[in-house]
Design a protein around this motif. Structure first.
Motif, PDB file in Angstrom:
ATOM      1  N   ASN A   1       0.679  -1.197  -0.005  1.00  0.00           N
ATOM      2  CA  ASN A   1       0.162  -0.132  -0.079  1.00  0.00           C
ATOM      3  C   ASN A   1       0.991   1.193   0.009  1.00  0.00           C
ATOM      4  N   LEU A   2       2.132   1.003   0.389  1.00  0.00           N
ATOM      5  CA  LEU A   2       2.987   2.140   0.386  1.00  0.00           C
ATOM      6  C   LEU A   2       4.054   2.221  -0.809  1.00  0.00           C
ATOM      7  N   VAL A   3       4.568   0.919  -1.059  1.00  0.00           N
ATOM      8  CA  VAL A   3       5.703   0.816  -2.253  1.00  0.00           C
ATOM      9  C   VAL A   3       5.103  -0.117  -3.361  1.00  0.00           C
ATOM     10  N   PRO A   4       4.985   0.130  -4.493  1.00  0.00           N
ATOM     11  CA  PRO A   4       4.306  -0.799  -5.252  1.00  0.00           C
ATOM     12  C   PRO A   4       5.283  -2.147  -5.866  1.00  0.00           C
ATOM     13  N   ASP A   5       6.502  -1.888  -5.467  1.00  0.00           N
ATOM     14  CA  ASP A   5       7.416  -2.956  -6.094  1.00  0.00           C
ATOM     15  C   ASP A   5       8.442  -3.435  -5.155  1.00  0.00           C
ATOM     16  N   MET A   6       8.001  -3.604  -3.884  1.00  0.00           N
ATOM     17  CA  MET A   6       8.884  -4.006  -2.714  1.00  0.00           C
ATOM     18  C   MET A   6       8.371  -5.405  -2.608  1.00  0.00           C
ATOM     19  N   ASN A   7       9.371  -6.298  -2.568  1.00  0.00           N
ATOM     20  CA  ASN A   7       8.887  -7.848  -2.308  1.00  0.00           C
ATOM     21  C   ASN A   7       9.817  -8.724  -1.613  1.00  0.00           C
ATOM     22  N   LEU A   8       9.433  -9.783  -1.178  1.00  0.00           N
ATOM     23  CA  LEU A   8      10.157 -10.755  -0.411  1.00  0.00           C
ATOM     24  C   LEU A   8       9.704 -12.234  -1.286  1.00  0.00           C
ATOM     25  N   ALA A   9      10.867 -13.004  -1.841  1.00  0.00           N
ATOM     26  CA  ALA A   9      10.613 -14.159  -2.044  1.00  0.00           C
ATOM     27  C   ALA A   9      11.339 -15.212  -1.629  1.00  0.00           C
ATOM     28  N   TYR A  10      10.975 -16.372  -1.151  1.00  0.00           N
ATOM     29  CA  TYR A  10      11.453 -17.542  -0.389  1.00  0.00           C
ATOM     30  C   TYR A  10      11.530 -18.804  -1.065  1.00  0.00           C
ATOM     31  N   LEU A  11      12.616 -19.336  -1.140  1.00  0.00           N
ATOM     32  CA  LEU A  11      12.544 -20.919  -1.736  1.00  0.00           C
ATOM     33  C   LEU A  11      13.501 -21.808  -0.662  1.00  0.00           C
ATOM     34  N   SER A  12      12.858 -22.829  -0.369  1.00  0.00           N
ATOM     35  CA  SER A  12      13.416 -23.632   0.476  1.00  0.00           C
ATOM     36  C   SER A  12      13.119 -25.276   0.200  1.00  0.00           C
ATOM     37  N   PHE A  13      14.163 -25.990   0.686  1.00  0.00           N
ATOM     38  CA  PHE A  13      13.703 -27.599   0.802  1.00  0.00           C
ATOM     39  C   PHE A  13      14.491 -28.235   1.792  1.00  0.00           C
TER      40      PHE A  13
END
Length: 237
Positions: free
Chosen positions: A48-60
């Motif tokens: 709602n504040l920043v349109p392109d900030m993100n966190l991605a996570y991959l684990s196994f």
């Protein structure tokens, strides 16, 4: 990074193990039931504040043949979105997309029928400036290595009145590692070393339903920067 723990107020140190345990308590994967599991997540961050900030996570994780040990790995990527860098006068220097990532390798093994221990090794890369000059000094990506040391206790044979239950307790000291700096001349900063511990109690209500109660306690294990009183000339006293 996972919705399950996020929906429980970031509580994950002692709840039942899955592939996301590598973030909360790596030692839990020694008690996994499945031979192999992989998890992926993507979280829009402050959308709602920043349109392109993100966190991605991959684990196994992968259980070993002795069925008492397991190894795993994870990749965490955080993008701060497109940022316009300006100087002190407000003139545009450049546009840049700061980002950070961490790569983990984990090994966990059962020390007894109820207790396991785990160790994770982590490489951290944090590129926040893109090499721009900061106060006359050239900046660089921050890099460091760290480790997580963890333990997990679980007893699935408890009786709670006429109900079966499982009691667990977890402990994880994360980000034990070298300090990080973004320039050759600046003072280095501590990694956010953190102690996380707590219990979890699961009751089997019937064949299809269970209920879990859990509490996580967190303590940051780095020195707090001192706060000084200033005199009339703004000098510490």
């Amino acid at each position: 990074p996972d919705s399950r723990a996020g929906g429980m107020g970031d509580g994950g140190v002692a709840v039942s193990p899955d592939a996301n345990a590598l973030h909360w308590n790596p030692s839990k994967i020694a008690f996994v039931e499945d031979e192999f599991e992989i998890a992926m997540s993507y979280s829009p961050w402050l959308r709602n504040l920043v349109p392109d900030m993100n966190l991605a996570y991959l684990s196994f994780y992968k259980r070993l043949k002795n069925e008492k040990s397991a190894f795993g790995g994870s990749l965490r990527y955080f993008s701060l979105g497109d940022i316009t860098f300006t100087d002190v006068n407000g003139s545009v220097i450049r546009n840049f997309k700061p980002s950070e990532f961490a790569v983990d390798f984990t090994y966990a093994t059962q020390l007894s029928d109820f207790v396991s221990g785990g160790l994770s090794i982590r490489y951290i890369h944090s590129n926040l400036t893109g090499g721009v000059s900061v106060q006359g000094a050239d900046s660089k990506p921050g890099q460091s290595v760290a480790a997580d040391v963890s333990m997990f206790y679980t007893n699935p044979n408890m009786r709670l009145g006429d109900k079966d239950g499982t009691f667990s307790f977890g402990l994880n000291i994360s980000n034990i590692g070298a300090k990080m700096s973004y320039t050759e001349t600046a003072e280095t900063d501590f990694l956010p070393i953190n102690l996380r511990l707590g219990p979890a109690l699961t009751m089997d209500l019937d064949k299809y339903n269970t209920i879990t109660f859990n509490v996580d306690f967190n303590k940051l294990l780095v020195p707090t920067p001192p706060v000084y009183y200033l005199d009339s000339t703004n000098q510490p006293v």
